[in-house]
Enzyme design. Sequence first.
Site, PDB file in Angstrom:
ATOM      1  N   GLY A  11      -8.414  -3.705  -9.027  1.00 41.50           N
ATOM      2  CA  GLY A  11      -7.388  -4.724  -8.769  1.00 41.50           C
ATOM      3  C   GLY A  11      -7.925  -6.019  -8.175  1.00 41.50           C
ATOM      4  CB  ALA A  13      -7.506 -10.161 -11.313  1.00 47.74           C
ATOM      5  NE  ARG A  94       7.475  -1.432  -0.068  1.00 45.52           N
ATOM      6  CZ  ARG A  94       8.229  -1.224   0.989  1.00 45.52           C
ATOM      7  NH1 ARG A  94       9.436  -0.715   0.855  1.00 45.52           N
ATOM      8  NH2 ARG A  94       7.780  -1.483   2.208  1.00 45.52           N
ATOM      9  NE  ARG A 100       4.504   0.569   2.180  1.00 42.86           N
ATOM     10  CZ  ARG A 100       5.145   0.572   3.353  1.00 42.86           C
ATOM     11  NH1 ARG A 100       5.816   1.640   3.745  1.00 42.86           N
ATOM     12  NH2 ARG A 100       5.100  -0.488   4.129  1.00 42.86           N
ATOM     13  CG  ASN A 107       1.155   2.480  -8.383  1.00 40.79           C
ATOM     14  OD1 ASN A 107       1.078   1.870  -9.447  1.00 40.79           O
ATOM     15  ND2 ASN A 107       1.510   1.906  -7.249  1.00 40.79           N
ATOM     16  CD  GLN A 114      -8.555   3.727 -10.426  1.00 32.98           C
ATOM     17  OE1 GLN A 114      -8.337   3.769  -9.224  1.00 32.98           O
ATOM     18  NE2 GLN A 114      -8.333   2.641 -11.145  1.00 32.98           N
ATOM     19  CG  ASP A 161       1.028   1.214   8.644  1.00 30.94           C
ATOM     20  OD1 ASP A 161       1.822   0.372   8.198  1.00 30.94           O
ATOM     21  OD2 ASP A 161       0.459   2.057   7.920  1.00 30.94           O
ATOM     22  NE  ARG A 164       2.387  -4.648   8.483  1.00 33.27           N
ATOM     23  CZ  ARG A 164       2.681  -4.203   7.277  1.00 33.27           C
ATOM     24  NH1 ARG A 164       3.035  -2.935   7.094  1.00 33.27           N
ATOM     25  NH2 ARG A 164       2.631  -5.009   6.226  1.00 33.27           N
ATOM     26  CG  HIS A 189       1.258   2.648   4.313  1.00 34.78           C
ATOM     27  ND1 HIS A 189       1.333   1.758   5.357  1.00 34.78           N
ATOM     28  CD2 HIS A 189       1.376   1.894   3.194  1.00 34.78           C
ATOM     29  CE1 HIS A 189       1.480   0.529   4.897  1.00 34.78           C
ATOM     30  NE2 HIS A 189       1.516   0.588   3.583  1.00 34.78           N
TER      31      HIS A 189
END
Length: 327
Positions: A11, A13, A94, A100, A107, A114, A161, A164, A189
């Site tokens: 990911g 980009a 999302r 999520r 996903n 992977q 988290d 935060r 999460h």
Amino acid sequence: MTPPIRIAITGPAGQIGYALLFRIASGQMFGQDQPIILQLIEIPTEKAMKTLEGVAMELDDCAFPLLQQMILTSDPAVGFKDANWCCLVGAKPRGPGMERADLLKDNGKIFVEQGKLIDCVAAADARVVVVGNPANTNAMIAASQAKRLTPDRFTAMVRLDENRAKTQLAKKANAPLTAVSDLYIFGNHSPTMFPAFHLAKIHGKPAPDVITDTQWLRGPFCDTVGKRGTAIIAARGASSAASAANALVDHIRDLITPGKIHSIAVKSNGEYNFDPDVWAGLPVQTTTTGNYEILKNLPMDDFAHQKITATNAELIAERDIVKSMLA
Ligand code: NAD
Ligand code: LMR
């Protein structure tokens, strides 16, 4: 001259990718003496690969001395080849009105493929960090595919988290951020996570002795931390990106720094009554580069037990949804 390490990133980009790559290439993740090779894996669309080319041009234009080489590919077998670190960011974010866990079906399958490939082609010392949501369960899916790499090599990010939560405590106590310590995230999460304020310290004193408003700690504090991602999506129209990239820098830097104590999501093995086979946010201490031990037997009161029971139940429910994706 220190040999370079290979960092595979999916990911690159995307939003987080754009905030992340420059920080890695400048040495903020692995240090100023560690040359790196970036192995950047995007989806095989013209748009994604073209955007990636543009990002790579900008990385070139920064003339970062530590950046020895970039590999741009839409073939994950090439991108993960010999990688020492695999940062799995690439996944759908999302949008407004979603949780999520709503991303699981789309996903989850990314992490099946992977996980298998990383196990086949990455370096013997490979470490995998999952950022793509829902991160805990995606890490479990990827780890389940591996036969060579042990489950402890697969972690998911709950550091955003932790960061935060520290900021919210510092603001409430009117204390500098550096005065807040020992704040760990337990569980998923997601809004059910438990930012364990009863263990936290402010200026070395128990946080509940400094912030005596128990109702605030149990209510608005936990809610603000747990629902911060939603608040950012509502305000920005897109999910957090720079703060997520920053948290990944913190996650990996602390995971390569012996002695550091920090929150990461790992296979629980039953600590704190989590199901032994879910990936739960837990406090760990880094032992040697990339290795850690879960901090055990920290005191939990009734409120903490309730919160952990709820977040554990959610992790089990997510695991049930992806049962068919687990090897
Ligand atoms: P984005 O849509 O801006 O970028 C995602 C990128 O991933 C795109 O470039 C896309 O082409 C690429 N991608 C998709 N599938 C891929 C695959 N199979 N292989 C390689 N690349 C692939 O999204 P974003 O804002 O960068 O967020 C990425 C993920 O991170 C989302 O799932 C988001 O919810 C999650 N996230 C997690 C946290 C956390 O704290 N764990 C924080 C913020 C965001
Ligand atoms: C966050 O916590 O900001 C991310 O997980 C993005 C989201 O979907 O909330």
